[in-house]
Scaffold this motif. Structure first.
Motif, PDB file in Angstrom:
ATOM      1  N   ILE A   1     -10.380 -38.974 -92.184  1.00 50.92           N
ATOM      2  CA  ILE A   1      -9.863 -40.383 -92.581  1.00 50.92           C
ATOM      3  C   ILE A   1     -11.023 -41.180 -93.198  1.00 50.92           C
ATOM      4  O   ILE A   1     -11.819 -41.459 -92.692  1.00 50.92           O
ATOM      5  CB  ILE A   1      -9.193 -40.862 -91.084  1.00 50.92           C
ATOM      6  N   LEU A   2     -10.545 -41.556 -94.279  1.00 56.94           N
ATOM      7  CA  LEU A   2     -11.574 -42.933 -94.828  1.00 56.94           C
ATOM      8  C   LEU A   2     -10.877 -44.148 -94.859  1.00 56.94           C
ATOM      9  O   LEU A   2      -9.660 -44.370 -95.549  1.00 56.94           O
ATOM     10  CB  LEU A   2     -11.641 -42.292 -96.271  1.00 56.94           C
ATOM     11  N   ALA A   3     -11.386 -45.017 -94.001  1.00 59.48           N
ATOM     12  CA  ALA A   3     -10.703 -46.306 -93.726  1.00 59.48           C
ATOM     13  C   ALA A   3     -11.860 -47.087 -93.063  1.00 59.48           C
ATOM     14  O   ALA A   3     -12.909 -46.609 -92.319  1.00 59.48           O
ATOM     15  CB  ALA A   3      -9.365 -45.933 -92.988  1.00 59.48           C
ATOM     16  N   ARG A   4     -11.360 -48.386 -93.039  1.00 59.85           N
ATOM     17  CA  ARG A   4     -12.705 -49.370 -92.517  1.00 59.85           C
ATOM     18  C   ARG A   4     -12.552 -49.079 -90.989  1.00 59.85           C
ATOM     19  O   ARG A   4     -13.652 -49.154 -90.396  1.00 59.85           O
ATOM     20  CB  ARG A   4     -12.158 -50.787 -92.853  1.00 59.85           C
ATOM     21  N   SER A   5     -11.517 -48.680 -90.213  1.00 64.71           N
ATOM     22  CA  SER A   5     -11.660 -48.570 -88.937  1.00 64.71           C
ATOM     23  C   SER A   5     -12.607 -47.083 -88.356  1.00 64.71           C
ATOM     24  O   SER A   5     -12.998 -47.038 -87.442  1.00 64.71           O
ATOM     25  CB  SER A   5     -10.297 -48.430 -88.241  1.00 64.71           C
ATOM     26  N   HIS A   6     -12.734 -46.455 -89.708  1.00 61.38           N
ATOM     27  CA  HIS A   6     -13.279 -45.249 -89.558  1.00 61.38           C
ATOM     28  C   HIS A   6     -14.821 -45.247 -90.241  1.00 61.38           C
ATOM     29  O   HIS A   6     -15.364 -44.258 -90.376  1.00 61.38           O
ATOM     30  CB  HIS A   6     -12.819 -44.106 -90.011  1.00 61.38           C
ATOM     31  N   GLY A   7     -15.214 -46.595 -90.377  1.00 65.96           N
ATOM     32  CA  GLY A   7     -16.825 -46.705 -91.007  1.00 65.96           C
ATOM     33  C   GLY A   7     -16.746 -46.725 -92.482  1.00 65.96           C
ATOM     34  O   GLY A   7     -17.744 -46.454 -92.888  1.00 65.96           O
ATOM     35  N   VAL A   8     -15.413 -46.491 -93.059  1.00 67.53           N
ATOM     36  CA  VAL A   8     -15.833 -46.527 -94.630  1.00 67.53           C
ATOM     37  C   VAL A   8     -14.932 -47.536 -95.406  1.00 67.53           C
ATOM     38  O   VAL A   8     -13.707 -47.841 -94.940  1.00 67.53           O
ATOM     39  CB  VAL A   8     -15.138 -45.113 -94.987  1.00 67.53           C
ATOM     40  N   ASP A   9     -15.814 -48.147 -95.997  1.00 68.58           N
ATOM     41  CA  ASP A   9     -15.293 -49.357 -96.905  1.00 68.58           C
ATOM     42  C   ASP A   9     -14.817 -49.015 -98.292  1.00 68.58           C
ATOM     43  O   ASP A   9     -15.819 -48.711 -99.031  1.00 68.58           O
ATOM     44  CB  ASP A   9     -16.122 -50.600 -97.117  1.00 68.58           C
ATOM     45  N   LEU A  10     -13.888 -48.711 -98.876  1.00 72.94           N
ATOM     46  CA  LEU A  10     -13.398 -47.838 -99.925  1.00 72.94           C
ATOM     47  C   LEU A  10     -13.749 -48.999-101.306  1.00 72.94           C
ATOM     48  O   LEU A  10     -13.956 -48.384-102.294  1.00 72.94           O
ATOM     49  CB  LEU A  10     -12.207 -47.372-100.277  1.00 72.94           C
ATOM     50  N   THR A  11     -13.705 -50.295-101.138  1.00 76.50           N
ATOM     51  CA  THR A  11     -14.083 -51.147-102.168  1.00 76.50           C
ATOM     52  C   THR A  11     -15.545 -51.401-102.554  1.00 76.50           C
ATOM     53  O   THR A  11     -15.634 -51.437-103.588  1.00 76.50           O
ATOM     54  CB  THR A  11     -13.431 -52.607-101.812  1.00 76.50           C
ATOM     55  N   THR A  12     -16.385 -50.971-101.355  1.00 78.00           N
ATOM     56  CA  THR A  12     -17.723 -50.909-101.876  1.00 78.00           C
ATOM     57  C   THR A  12     -18.532 -49.730-101.747  1.00 78.00           C
ATOM     58  O   THR A  12     -19.430 -49.577-102.374  1.00 78.00           O
ATOM     59  CB  THR A  12     -18.450 -51.728-100.740  1.00 78.00           C
ATOM     60  N   GLY A  13     -17.870 -48.789-101.194  1.00 79.12           N
ATOM     61  CA  GLY A  13     -18.426 -47.355-101.056  1.00 79.12           C
ATOM     62  C   GLY A  13     -19.208 -47.399 -99.658  1.00 79.12           C
ATOM     63  O   GLY A  13     -19.909 -46.300 -99.386  1.00 79.12           O
ATOM     64  N   GLU A  14     -19.259 -48.469 -98.772  1.00 75.93           N
ATOM     65  CA  GLU A  14     -19.992 -48.399 -97.788  1.00 75.93           C
ATOM     66  C   GLU A  14     -19.566 -47.512 -96.679  1.00 75.93           C
ATOM     67  O   GLU A  14     -18.360 -47.355 -96.390  1.00 75.93           O
ATOM     68  CB  GLU A  14     -20.086 -49.756 -97.221  1.00 75.93           C
ATOM     69  N   GLY A  15     -20.330 -46.410 -96.253  1.00 76.60           N
ATOM     70  CA  GLY A  15     -20.039 -45.349 -95.382  1.00 76.60           C
ATOM     71  C   GLY A  15     -19.458 -44.186 -96.059  1.00 76.60           C
ATOM     72  O   GLY A  15     -19.041 -43.236 -95.268  1.00 76.60           O
ATOM     73  N   LEU A  16     -19.329 -44.337 -97.297  1.00 76.78           N
ATOM     74  CA  LEU A  16     -18.751 -43.073 -98.024  1.00 76.78           C
ATOM     75  C   LEU A  16     -19.285 -41.898 -98.231  1.00 76.78           C
ATOM     76  O   LEU A  16     -19.090 -40.803 -98.591  1.00 76.78           O
ATOM     77  CB  LEU A  16     -17.967 -43.773 -99.114  1.00 76.78           C
ATOM     78  N   ALA A  17     -20.739 -42.032 -98.317  1.00 78.12           N
ATOM     79  CA  ALA A  17     -21.818 -41.042 -98.720  1.00 78.12           C
ATOM     80  C   ALA A  17     -21.781 -39.881 -97.926  1.00 78.12           C
ATOM     81  O   ALA A  17     -22.039 -39.902 -96.726  1.00 78.12           O
ATOM     82  CB  ALA A  17     -23.087 -41.862 -98.893  1.00 78.12           C
ATOM     83  N   GLY A  18     -21.396 -38.918 -98.474  1.00 81.80           N
ATOM     84  CA  GLY A  18     -21.566 -37.646 -97.581  1.00 81.80           C
ATOM     85  C   GLY A  18     -20.176 -37.199 -96.969  1.00 81.80           C
ATOM     86  O   GLY A  18     -19.965 -36.013 -96.335  1.00 81.80           O
ATOM     87  N   LYS A  19     -19.239 -38.195 -96.844  1.00 82.54           N
ATOM     88  CA  LYS A  19     -18.048 -37.916 -96.124  1.00 82.54           C
ATOM     89  C   LYS A  19     -17.241 -37.028 -96.861  1.00 82.54           C
ATOM     90  O   LYS A  19     -16.232 -36.378 -96.146  1.00 82.54           O
ATOM     91  CB  LYS A  19     -17.351 -39.149 -96.056  1.00 82.54           C
ATOM     92  N   LEU A  20     -17.321 -36.561 -98.081  1.00 79.99           N
ATOM     93  CA  LEU A  20     -16.274 -35.723 -98.900  1.00 79.99           C
ATOM     94  C   LEU A  20     -17.252 -34.457 -99.029  1.00 79.99           C
ATOM     95  O   LEU A  20     -16.526 -33.516 -99.524  1.00 79.99           O
ATOM     96  CB  LEU A  20     -15.983 -36.391-100.420  1.00 79.99           C
ATOM     97  N   THR A  21     -18.283 -34.508 -98.693  1.00 80.14           N
ATOM     98  CA  THR A  21     -19.056 -32.922 -98.583  1.00 80.14           C
ATOM     99  C   THR A  21     -18.480 -32.001 -97.881  1.00 80.14           C
ATOM    100  O   THR A  21     -17.917 -32.269 -96.752  1.00 80.14           O
ATOM    101  CB  THR A  21     -20.357 -33.182 -98.223  1.00 80.14           C
ATOM    102  N   GLY A  22     -17.887 -31.032 -98.357  1.00 78.85           N
ATOM    103  CA  GLY A  22     -17.363 -29.784 -97.506  1.00 78.85           C
ATOM    104  C   GLY A  22     -15.791 -29.924 -97.878  1.00 78.85           C
ATOM    105  O   GLY A  22     -15.102 -29.037 -97.434  1.00 78.85           O
ATOM    106  N   SER A  23     -15.333 -30.953 -98.388  1.00 78.83           N
ATOM    107  CA  SER A  23     -13.712 -31.287 -98.446  1.00 78.83           C
ATOM    108  C   SER A  23     -13.239 -30.552 -99.613  1.00 78.83           C
ATOM    109  O   SER A  23     -13.986 -30.493-100.403  1.00 78.83           O
ATOM    110  CB  SER A  23     -13.343 -32.809 -98.516  1.00 78.83           C
ATOM    111  N   ASP A  24     -12.115 -29.882 -99.464  1.00 80.84           N
ATOM    112  CA  ASP A  24     -11.498 -29.194-100.567  1.00 80.84           C
ATOM    113  C   ASP A  24     -10.734 -30.064-101.373  1.00 80.84           C
ATOM    114  O   ASP A  24     -10.468 -29.872-102.600  1.00 80.84           O
ATOM    115  CB  ASP A  24     -10.422 -28.303 -99.857  1.00 80.84           C
ATOM    116  N   ALA A  25     -10.141 -31.048-100.734  1.00 81.99           N
ATOM    117  CA  ALA A  25      -9.290 -32.124-101.711  1.00 81.99           C
ATOM    118  C   ALA A  25      -9.504 -33.545-101.166  1.00 81.99           C
ATOM    119  O   ALA A  25      -9.964 -33.658 -99.854  1.00 81.99           O
ATOM    120  CB  ALA A  25      -7.935 -31.714-101.638  1.00 81.99           C
ATOM    121  N   VAL A  26      -9.110 -34.475-101.736  1.00 78.10           N
ATOM    122  CA  VAL A  26      -8.862 -35.698-101.540  1.00 78.10           C
ATOM    123  C   VAL A  26      -7.350 -36.353-101.577  1.00 78.10           C
ATOM    124  O   VAL A  26      -6.992 -36.252-102.659  1.00 78.10           O
ATOM    125  CB  VAL A  26      -9.956 -36.906-102.113  1.00 78.10           C
TER     126      VAL A  26
END
Length: 247
Positions: free
Chosen positions: A29-54
């Motif tokens: 889950i990519l959401a602010r309540s899970h430590g990810v701010d999609l508008t700034t990219g904060e907390g997103l680094a490395g979150k998608l590594t190993g993911s097959d799809a978004v």
């Protein structure tokens, strides 16, 4: 599969996460309540590594063109960059039926989003859906006994049906522009709002509003309806109302 869900705590996102888990996949889950701010990219680094799809169902509630374009440009740009860095092979994006035809502020944001997705180096799928059954709910939840609801001709669709379709596309692989998805019934948004209010036992005077100019004309004459062949959701608005009465 490991599938990241941008906006995974929202209306559609919750259904997407549930569908993924039910099918034996692992949602991220990519959401602010899970430590990810999609508008700034904060907390997103490395979150998608190993993911097959978004699956991108991140959203903002606004009617302003600048706000919508800024939000979807930022979030989509961040996701594309993170997907490339993480080696993700597929980006599935939710959009809106008619957003390329009706010059409404919010829809300009979806146009910008689609353009970024199409021009990215990440294999992609865009799924356009009609308005959800829950579309009038934010208007009806206000304390005011008088509610202004725009006239819109639509084939409203169940958010759960849309979520299932998004997950199916994530599993099957990129197809570019996917068939649009819409519900089985042709309805007006004003009538939907009145029926939801009755089902919830809320006393609301629903006042129809026709938006001015070409936008209002397009919304009331089929500009938000699918053209040609489309995927038909199986859940009906009547069934949705029944679930509200039973709640």
């Amino acid at each position: 599969m490991r599938v990241a869900v941008a906006g995974g705590t929202g209306l559609v996102g919750k259904y997407v996460v549930a569908e993924l888990r039910a099918a034996g996949h692992t949602p991220v889950i990519l959401a602010r309540s899970h430590g990810v701010d999609l508008t700034t990219g904060e907390g997103l680094a490395g979150k998608l590594t190993g993911s097959d799809a978004v699956i991108d169902v991140a959203n903002i509630v606004t009617t302003r063109r600048k706000t919508a374009v800024d939000f979807f440009s930022r979030t989509t740009g961040q996701l594309i960059a993170a997907a490339r860095a993480g080696g993700v092979a597929h980006l599935v994006t939710l959009s809106i039926v008619g957003s390329d035809e009706v010059d409404f502020g919010y829809y300009f944001g979806k146009r910008a989003q689609e353009e970024l997705v199409r021009d990215s180096a990440v294999p992609w799928t865009v799924v356009r859906a009609t308005q959800f059954f829950e579309f009038p709910e934010p208007l009806l939840s206000s304390a005011s006994p008088v509610v202004m609801v725009p006239r819109m001709l639509t084939r409203p669709v169940a958010a759960q049906d849309v979520a299932q379709t998004l997950v199916e596309h994530a599993v099957e692989g990129p197809v570019g522009m996917a068939p649009e998805i819409a519900g089985p019934d042709l309805l007006d948004m004003v009538d939907m709002a009145r029926r939801i209010a009755r089902a919830r036992g809320r006393r609301r005077l629903v006042v129809p509003v026709t938006l001015p100019g070409k936008v209002g004309k397009a919304m009331t004459t089929g500009g938000l309806l699918p053209r040609g062949e489309y995927l038909r959701g199986r859940r009906t608005f009547d069934a949705h109302l029944a679930s509200l009465r039973a709640a």
